[in-house]
Each structure stands twice: as C-alpha cells, then as structure tokens.
Write a protein that holds these residues in place. Structure first.
Motif, PDB file in Angstrom:
ATOM      1  N   LEU A 163       0.880  -1.173   0.000  1.00 50.24           N
ATOM      2  CA  LEU A 163       0.000   0.000   0.000  1.00 50.24           C
ATOM      3  C   LEU A 163       0.918   1.224   0.000  1.00 50.24           C
ATOM      4  CD1 LEU A 163      -2.522  -1.284   2.672  1.00 50.24           C
ATOM      5  CD2 LEU A 163      -3.178  -0.667   0.335  1.00 50.24           C
ATOM      6  N   MET A 164       1.345   1.638  -1.177  1.00 49.59           N
ATOM      7  CA  MET A 164       2.300   2.734  -1.299  1.00 49.59           C
ATOM      8  C   MET A 164       1.548   4.048  -1.488  1.00 49.59           C
ATOM      9  SD  MET A 164       5.466   3.242  -4.017  1.00 49.59           S
ATOM     10  CE  MET A 164       4.395   3.571  -5.441  1.00 49.59           C
ATOM     11  N   GLU A 165       1.581   4.891  -0.454  1.00 47.30           N
ATOM     12  CA  GLU A 165       0.906   6.189  -0.499  1.00 47.30           C
ATOM     13  C   GLU A 165      -0.569   6.031  -0.872  1.00 47.30           C
ATOM     14  OE1 GLU A 165       3.284   9.068   0.287  1.00 47.30           O
ATOM     15  OE2 GLU A 165       3.916   7.099   1.000  1.00 47.30           O
ATOM     16  N   VAL A 166      -1.250   5.120  -0.186  1.00 46.65           N
ATOM     17  CA  VAL A 166      -2.650   4.811  -0.488  1.00 46.65           C
ATOM     18  C   VAL A 166      -3.576   5.191   0.649  1.00 46.65           C
ATOM     19  CG1 VAL A 166      -4.286   2.911  -0.887  1.00 46.65           C
ATOM     20  CG2 VAL A 166      -2.106   2.966  -2.123  1.00 46.65           C
ATOM     21  N   ILE A 167      -3.223   4.837   1.895  1.00 48.26           N
ATOM     22  CA  ILE A 167      -4.202   4.951   2.971  1.00 48.26           C
ATOM     23  C   ILE A 167      -4.641   6.399   3.195  1.00 48.26           C
ATOM     24  CG2 ILE A 167      -3.442   2.861   4.146  1.00 48.26           C
ATOM     25  CD1 ILE A 167      -1.925   4.634   6.128  1.00 48.26           C
ATOM     26  N   LEU A 182       3.145  -4.083   3.311  1.00 45.91           N
ATOM     27  CA  LEU A 182       4.058  -2.940   3.374  1.00 45.91           C
ATOM     28  C   LEU A 182       3.252  -1.669   3.131  1.00 45.91           C
ATOM     29  CD1 LEU A 182       5.838  -5.474   2.782  1.00 45.91           C
ATOM     30  CD2 LEU A 182       7.350  -3.971   1.475  1.00 45.91           C
ATOM     31  N   VAL A 183       3.332  -0.718   4.065  1.00 50.09           N
ATOM     32  CA  VAL A 183       2.526   0.501   3.998  1.00 50.09           C
ATOM     33  C   VAL A 183       3.445   1.717   4.087  1.00 50.09           C
ATOM     34  CG1 VAL A 183       0.665   1.838   5.054  1.00 50.09           C
ATOM     35  CG2 VAL A 183       0.594  -0.676   5.118  1.00 50.09           C
ATOM     36  N   THR A 184       3.297   2.646   3.132  1.00 53.62           N
ATOM     37  CA  THR A 184       3.962   3.945   3.249  1.00 53.62           C
ATOM     38  C   THR A 184       2.910   5.044   3.251  1.00 53.62           C
ATOM     39  OG1 THR A 184       4.231   4.471   0.891  1.00 53.62           O
ATOM     40  CG2 THR A 184       5.899   3.041   1.906  1.00 53.62           C
ATOM     41  N   GLN A 186       6.705   7.794   6.083  1.00 54.25           N
ATOM     42  CA  GLN A 186       6.669   6.763   7.113  1.00 54.25           C
ATOM     43  C   GLN A 186       6.439   5.402   6.453  1.00 54.25           C
ATOM     44  OE1 GLN A 186       4.753   8.201  10.908  1.00 54.25           O
ATOM     45  NE2 GLN A 186       3.533   9.388   9.474  1.00 54.25           N
ATOM     46  N   PHE A 187       7.045   4.365   7.018  1.00 52.66           N
ATOM     47  CA  PHE A 187       7.037   3.053   6.383  1.00 52.66           C
ATOM     48  C   PHE A 187       6.836   1.994   7.457  1.00 52.66           C
ATOM     49  CE2 PHE A 187       7.554  -0.357   3.795  1.00 52.66           C
ATOM     50  CZ  PHE A 187       8.817  -0.804   3.438  1.00 52.66           C
ATOM     51  N   ALA A 188       5.792   1.186   7.290  1.00 52.40           N
ATOM     52  CA  ALA A 188       5.511   0.088   8.223  1.00 52.40           C
ATOM     53  C   ALA A 188       5.549  -1.229   7.473  1.00 52.40           C
ATOM     54  CB  ALA A 188       4.138   0.272   8.880  1.00 52.40           C
ATOM     55  N   VAL A 189       6.202  -2.232   8.085  1.00 49.88           N
ATOM     56  CA  VAL A 189       6.279  -3.578   7.505  1.00 49.88           C
ATOM     57  C   VAL A 189       5.569  -4.542   8.462  1.00 49.88           C
ATOM     58  CG1 VAL A 189       7.800  -5.421   6.711  1.00 49.88           C
ATOM     59  CG2 VAL A 189       8.480  -3.022   6.389  1.00 49.88           C
TER      60      VAL A 189
END
Length: 467
Positions: free
Chosen positions: A365-369, A394-396, A457-460
C-alpha cells in the motif's frame, strides 16, 4: 563495415539467446548488395561479444537496380564512394533484418532477460558522421549512453576525416540499444542508400517508441532519418508531438505526490526512494507473489516486472483510467507471452473484500491509505489484513510533521483525506498488527531531520505462517 555488441552480464553467453544467434556458429545472410555475417569473437561466461560484419559488393552496389534507388546514382558517385566500408544506413538495414526479434524485445528462451537492462558496450570502428564528432554524444547521451566519438584522422596536413570511431557504454535493454542504433546510425550518416517512401514514418515511430518523442534532438533526427523530405518529416513530427502529449499526461498522473524534499534530495526524488525501499524489503522477505494495491499508473509495477524473483505481480486499483495508463506504461502488448503472464491488472475497491487478492506473499500500500476517508479505513483494514491476509503488508504514508520543510498550508496533495504524525501512524500500525495477528516494524524513508523525522513513514507488517 563492422559493429560489435558486448556484455558482461552473467552468464554473458545469454547474449546469443537475446540475438537468436548461437555463439558457436558463424551465421550468414544474403543482403541486397552483399553478404552479412554474425559471429562471436569471444563467448565466455564473463564476457560475450557479437559482431555484425557487412560485406558489400561494390559492383552490385553500382548496378542499374541500385543506381535507381541510391543517392549516389549520379556521376562518379555510383562508382567511387564509402558505402562498402563505412557504417551507414546499410548497417541499420542489416540490423533490422537480422536482429528482428531482438529489436522487438522478444526472446522465447530468455523473456525476463530481454525485458531487463544489462551492461552493454557497442563499437562501430568506422562511421560517417556528418556534423562532426560532437553530434554523436548529442544523440546518444540523452538515451543513457556514455558516448565516445573519436575522429579518424586523414593525415597531418588534411586533419580529421568525416569519419569517427563510435563507442557506447551503458546499462539498457538490448532491444532499446538496437532500436537506438537502427534510427541513429543513418541519422549520423545523413545519406540513406534507398528511396524514402511514406512507410519510413511508421518505421521511425515504431523504432523510436518510448524515447524519440522526448529526445531534445527529435527534429534533427526525424528530418535526417526521412532524408529531409519535408512532407514526411512534418507528418512524423506531428505524430511524435501527440505521443509526447500522452507521455506528459502519463507523467502527471503517475505520481500524484509531487512534493519532494528540498535540495538535498533533488538528486534522487522521494518517489524513487520509496520504491527502492519497498523493493529492498520485498527481496529481504523473499516475496515472490506480490500485490500492488492502489497501483495507480504502475510506477512500482514497472520496477517489480524488471526483477525476475517476483513470479506473479498484480496491480489493483479502483480507477480504470489508472489501469489503462499502467498497461501502456508496462507495454503489456509488446511483452513476450511468458513475461506477460507474470502480470495482471485488476479493477477493485480496497474497502471491499475480493477473493482474488487472497494467498499472496506480500501486499504493498504505497501512499494509499491517506487517500481513504477516515470512516472507511476500518473497511480497508478488514479487506486487506483480515480477508486477503497476505504474509506481509508494506505501507507507506506521508509524515505530516515533515511538511514544515515544504512551507505548505494544508496537505501535500489535494486528494489526501488526512496525513498522520509519527505518533498517530505508530498507534494505527500497532493497533492493526495486534488485531489481525501481525508484528510490525516501523521505518522512515527520505532525509532524516532530528526534529521532524523523515518525509515518508514506512511500516512492515508480517505474520507467522503455520508450518
């Protein structure tokens, strides 16, 4: 006339698969004015060189049939010229005929390699260069080549000749390299050996797809390739202008978060750093089947496709328009079948459960939420972490604290519904991980500021897989 193509890609002998010419043989081809040969002066695992040798028969070249078509058909030019010896449009024609599959980027045996940039060295020992040696770098350097064009001297009294020794080095797809040569060799020569018909426009547009429309010398290239026929050149330039407009439109849609960090990151845009960070973690996790959720116009998909370790790649987005742009960007219609089968584009909403998304190694989810209305975030969490439940997610997302460096009044993009501080993102990530049975690691992407952190910000998220 001679041209060599070398690579140090390992195993280097895969060059034979890409050119569809076996390194253990000498391949011979009949050409309109002579013979062409493809051979391999060296073929080891560490380095491989393919040579294209064109042996032109001067008598055949000056025959009545060729005089009717060739520019040198008047006077002594039909008998005294450099056509049999100096690389020119004849060599480009041989390229187009002998390496037809390679020019298309097609390889039955090595489809993934055909789509991958590899280290290349190209040498043309004698090339007629109208406009001086400085013209070659103007044409090749914008395409990613390091260009050397050394003038070949006549003697001490007469100085340099009109010929150069051309050497190109770079890391490109072989298909792109051959198409550059197919177009630019006759442009440097500026004297085609055959009559120019309207179908030459299609040849130029096809060989120049993806690079000619944005080339700073596209007008000169177009006019010379079409032998200065004004009507043909005008038509071709109009078509290139339309392609350039479409490319500009794609670029506008491709990365909606256009704000980058100031000066210090100008050398590497934040969007590039994000993709590189995501790819590094995907490789670290050993993910092979990957979802790009909210893929947009396919910037990350393009990077995933170039890495053969990703065996199944799915781009999913709610926007059909974005998926159309992603399809063009990936050039799915031009990929070999085995390569194309690795990639799928699905239209879906991430706030609804979709059974097709289940069972993958990783989801991005790259620059999505931040584009989701806060009341709908719970639905996205359920659809992605609960129902699709990939092994890793993977969320940024932007770090709102960093926005002071951009001197912004509000959010980074007009479509963002919110932007979180580091504490807010940490709280959300911890809650989601605990609720859906994941562990989470938090990272930053971009230039680190001691007070405001990183711009992204980056969460795995990872979960245990039952043995």
């Amino acid at each position: 006339m001679l041209m060599t193509v070398s690579t140090t890609h390992t195993p280097a002998t895969d060059l034979g698969f890409l050119l569809v010419k076996h390194p253990d043989r000498v391949h011979q081809f009949e050409m309109p004015a002579g013979l062409a040969y493809v051979m391999y002066p060296e073929a080891t695992e560490q380095r491989c060189t393919a040579a294209l040798l064109l042996d032109i028969d001067p008598h055949t070249l000056s025959s009545a049939r060729h005089r009717a078509k060739a520019p040198e058909s008047a006077g002594l030019g039909q008998f005294v010229n450099d056509r049999p010896y100096a690389a020119s449009s004849m060599l480009a024609s041989a390229l187009g005929r002998i390496f037809r599959s390679a020019l298309r980027g097609a390889s039955k045996d090595r489809p993934e390699l055909a789509a991958t940039p590899i280290p290349l060295e190209i040498a043309v020992p004698v090339l007629r260069c109208r406009g001086g040696a400085e013209l070659a770098p103007r044409l090749f350097d914008p395409l990613g080549w390091a260009t050397s064009a050394a003038p070949i001297p006549l003697d001490d009294d007469w100085g340099d000749s009109r010929y150069v020794e051309l050497r190109l080095t770079g890391t490109l797809r072989l298909a792109d390299a051959l198409n550059h040569l197919y177009v630019l060799l006759p442009v440097l020569d500026d004297a085609k050996h055959y009559w120019i018909a309207p179908d030459e426009i299609d040849k130029l547009i096809r060989a120049g797809e993806g690079w000619l429309a944005g080339h700073p010398e596209r007008t000169l290239i177009t006019r010379r390739f079409l032998a200065h026929r004004r009507a043909l050149a005008g038509t071709a330039l109009a078509r290139l202008a339309e392609e350039r407009r479409r490319l500009d439109e794609l670029d506008e849609v491709a990365d909606p978060d256009t704000i980058e960090t100031p000066e210090v990151e100008a050398r590497q845009p934040l969007a590039v750093q994000r993709r590189e960070s995501l790819l590094a973690v995907l490789r670290e996790l050993g993910a092979a089947r990957v979802l790009d959720l909210g893929c947009g116009s396919g910037a990350l998909l393009s990077d995933l496709v170039r890495d053969r370790r990703f065996t199944e790649i799915v781009g999913a987005d709610v926007s059909s328009r974005s998926l159309e742009i992603a399809e063009r960007r990936l050039r799915l219609d031009r990929l070999p079948e085995r390569q194309r089968d690795r990639i799928k584009l699905w239209q879906t909403a991430l706030t609804y459960r979709d059974d097709r998304l289940r069972g993958f190694d990783a989801a991005v989810l790259m620059e999505v939420i931040e584009h989701v209305d806060p009341p709908r975030l719970a639905a996205l969490e359920d659809a992605v972490f609960g129902h699709a439940a990939p092994i890793s997610v993977l969320v940024t997302t932007p770090n709102s604290e960093y926005n002071v460096h951009y001197e912004l009044e509000g959010l980074r993009h007009h479509d963002h519904r919110f932007e979180w501080t580091r504490a807010e993102f940490t709280a959300w990530s911890t809650r989601v991980a605990e609720f859906y049975g994941y562990t989470v690691r938090l990272h930053g992407i971009g230039e680190q500021d001691p007070e405001t952190g990183t711009p992204t910000q980056f969460a795995v998220f990872t979960r245990e897989v039952p043995a």
